[in-house]
Design an enzyme around this catalytic site. Structure first.
Site, PDB file in Angstrom:
ATOM      1  N   ASP A 111       0.870  -1.179   0.000  1.00 42.78           N
ATOM      2  CA  ASP A 111       0.000   0.000   0.000  1.00 42.78           C
ATOM      3  C   ASP A 111       0.901   1.222   0.000  1.00 42.78           C
ATOM      4  O   ASP A 111       1.718   1.400   0.911  1.00 42.78           O
ATOM      5  CB  ASP A 111      -0.891  -0.043   1.256  1.00 42.78           C
ATOM      6  CG  ASP A 111      -2.049   0.941   1.192  1.00 42.78           C
ATOM      7  OD1 ASP A 111      -1.979   1.916   0.412  1.00 42.78           O
ATOM      8  OD2 ASP A 111      -3.021   0.750   1.951  1.00 42.78           O
TER       9      ASP A 111
ATOM     10  N   HIS B 160     -11.906   5.620   2.166  1.00 39.36           N
ATOM     11  CA  HIS B 160     -11.942   6.916   2.841  1.00 39.36           C
ATOM     12  C   HIS B 160     -11.890   8.053   1.853  1.00 39.36           C
ATOM     13  O   HIS B 160     -11.456   7.894   0.723  1.00 39.36           O
ATOM     14  CB  HIS B 160     -10.755   7.017   3.810  1.00 39.36           C
ATOM     15  CG  HIS B 160      -9.439   6.633   3.175  1.00 39.36           C
ATOM     16  ND1 HIS B 160      -8.543   7.552   2.706  1.00 39.36           N
ATOM     17  CD2 HIS B 160      -8.888   5.421   2.897  1.00 39.36           C
ATOM     18  CE1 HIS B 160      -7.494   6.925   2.191  1.00 39.36           C
ATOM     19  NE2 HIS B 160      -7.676   5.625   2.284  1.00 39.36           N
TER      20      HIS B 160
ATOM     21  N   ASP C 185      -3.379   7.285  -3.369  1.00 37.62           N
ATOM     22  CA  ASP C 185      -3.285   6.179  -2.414  1.00 37.62           C
ATOM     23  C   ASP C 185      -3.729   4.916  -3.155  1.00 37.62           C
ATOM     24  O   ASP C 185      -4.834   4.889  -3.702  1.00 37.62           O
ATOM     25  CB  ASP C 185      -4.215   6.507  -1.231  1.00 37.62           C
ATOM     26  CG  ASP C 185      -4.230   5.461  -0.138  1.00 37.62           C
ATOM     27  OD1 ASP C 185      -3.504   4.458  -0.242  1.00 37.62           O
ATOM     28  OD2 ASP C 185      -4.992   5.659   0.837  1.00 37.62           O
TER      29      ASP C 185
ATOM     30  N   HIS D 245      -7.112  10.410   5.703  1.00 38.80           N
ATOM     31  CA  HIS D 245      -8.410   9.839   6.058  1.00 38.80           C
ATOM     32  C   HIS D 245      -9.241  10.947   6.657  1.00 38.80           C
ATOM     33  O   HIS D 245      -8.975  11.401   7.761  1.00 38.80           O
ATOM     34  CB  HIS D 245      -8.270   8.706   7.083  1.00 38.80           C
ATOM     35  CG  HIS D 245      -7.511   7.535   6.554  1.00 38.80           C
ATOM     36  ND1 HIS D 245      -6.203   7.310   6.858  1.00 38.80           N
ATOM     37  CD2 HIS D 245      -7.875   6.538   5.726  1.00 38.80           C
ATOM     38  CE1 HIS D 245      -5.791   6.205   6.238  1.00 38.80           C
ATOM     39  NE2 HIS D 245      -6.783   5.719   5.545  1.00 38.80           N
TER      40      HIS D 245
ATOM     41  N   GLU E   9     -10.966   0.839  -0.958  1.00 40.74           N
ATOM     42  CA  GLU E   9     -10.000  -0.224  -0.653  1.00 40.74           C
ATOM     43  C   GLU E   9     -10.643  -1.421   0.036  1.00 40.74           C
ATOM     44  O   GLU E   9     -10.578  -1.559   1.246  1.00 40.74           O
ATOM     45  CB  GLU E   9      -8.792   0.299   0.127  1.00 40.74           C
ATOM     46  CG  GLU E   9      -9.061   1.076   1.377  1.00 40.74           C
ATOM     47  CD  GLU E   9      -7.739   1.493   2.051  1.00 40.74           C
ATOM     48  OE1 GLU E   9      -6.774   0.712   2.048  1.00 40.74           O
ATOM     49  OE2 GLU E   9      -7.702   2.610   2.589  1.00 40.74           O
TER      50      GLU E   9
ATOM     51  N   GLU F  58      -6.681  -1.382  -3.992  1.00 44.97           N
ATOM     52  CA  GLU F  58      -7.092   0.009  -3.741  1.00 44.97           C
ATOM     53  C   GLU F  58      -6.697   0.917  -4.892  1.00 44.97           C
ATOM     54  O   GLU F  58      -5.605   0.790  -5.458  1.00 44.97           O
ATOM     55  CB  GLU F  58      -6.416   0.527  -2.454  1.00 44.97           C
ATOM     56  CG  GLU F  58      -6.727   1.995  -2.154  1.00 44.97           C
ATOM     57  CD  GLU F  58      -6.058   2.514  -0.885  1.00 44.97           C
ATOM     58  OE1 GLU F  58      -5.015   1.956  -0.488  1.00 44.97           O
ATOM     59  OE2 GLU F  58      -6.578   3.481  -0.312  1.00 44.97           O
TER      60      GLU F  58
END
Ligand code: CO
Length: 295
Positions: A85, A156, A96, A164, A189, A281
């Site tokens: 990640d 998020h 992200d 977040h 995600e 994600e």
């Protein structure tokens, strides 16, 4: 969204995508976690991005928040299931994204299913869409293959310098009332498991984040707090990023900062029954035709 903001999100996403392509082939049995993390982070910087959070390399039943420590010797095992990640930001605008590499032939389906679940969810990132619909699609896709979504890990919303923030995007049905708006930037995600279907905090902490300014006694603690706030822009950081102080002094500084509430600790997260976890994600800008920045 103004043009500059938009361009920064797109650039961050492109840097992440290129970095992922350059590092993915290095994820092989026997490779060192520390080398992969450092390589990822140095490629991001070389491409003109900044690292939005320490590269998470979470293996098997560890779902998230593991990053190698300085001098760590851990290498990938022959049958590991590895979640990578990574985060990039450009002037605070974050990309992200995560993917799973599976060395265990018996668990490959856990990767294809999580990728399918993400794909379906991304196509729903359109204005006016209830977040609950995205959660429903993720849950039913995962359960239709006999796996469980991880119920207490979520997607998020992203904002400038905030990883977040705002609403969450659960991976299971909830009563959440949020509706997506045009130009919301979100990270979707999904996580799935063959275990119990939720995660608990482990004891180990590898990732920290600035929380609140407080007066601290130790000079070393002041140095760390200032790095957390200025150098890392209030985003998550790893101890291996701090050049001064080091060693025992650094650990004491961190302990003081945590005890006064200046630094937040991200405990590693483990599947509650020790099941294997997979993750996928992407970051997406909500539009009639969803704009996936990290692909
Ligand atoms: Co994320």
């Amino acid at each position: 969204m103004d043009e500059k903001t938009y361009n920064n999100y797109i650039t961050a996403g492109r840097i992440l995508k290129e970095t992922r392509e350059e590092t993915k082939k290095l994820i092989v049995p026997g490779a060192s976690l520390l080398e992969i993390a450092e390589k990822t982070e140095s490629i991001i910087r070389k491409k003109g991005g900044l690292v939005a959070f320490p590269t998470n390399i979470s293996i098997n039943d560890i779902a998230a928040h593991y990053t190698p420590n300085e001098n760590e010797k851990t290498v990938f095992g022959e049958k590991d299931v590895i979640k990578i990640d990574m985060g990039v930001h450009v002037d605070g605008y974050i990309a992200d994204s995560a993917y799973t590499v599976c060395f265990d032939p018996d668990k490959k389906e856990m990767v294809s299913v999580i990728e399918k679940a993400l794909e379906k969810a991304l196509s729903l990132a359109t204005p006016g869409r209830p977040v609950s619909e995205i959660s429903e699609v993720i849950e039913s896709e995962i359960t239709s293959f006999g796996f469980k979504p991880v119920s207490n890990l979520t997607g998020h919303k992203l904002k400038r310098y905030q990883l977040h923030t705002g609403f969450i995007i659960p991976n299971v049905r909830t009563g959440i009332k949020e509706i997506l708006k045009e130009n919301d930037v979100i990270a979707i995600e999904p996580f799935l498991t063959d275990g119990g279907g939720s995660i608990k905090e482990g004891r180990d902490v590898r990732i920290y984040m600035f929380e609140k300014q407080h007066a601290v006694r130790m000079n070393a603690a002041r140095q760390v707090l200032s790095a957390a706030k200025e150098q890392f822009s209030g985003l998550p950081f790893a101890l291996r990023w701090i050049k001064n102080p080091k060693g025992i002094l650094l650990n004491r500084a961190i302990r003081e900062l945590v005890s006064v509430g200046s630094i937040y600790e991200y405990n590693i997260l483990k599947e509650i029954m020790g099941g294997t976890v997979t993750q996928a994600e992407h970051t997406v800008i909500v539009k009639d035709k969803p704009l996936i920045t990290t692909r």
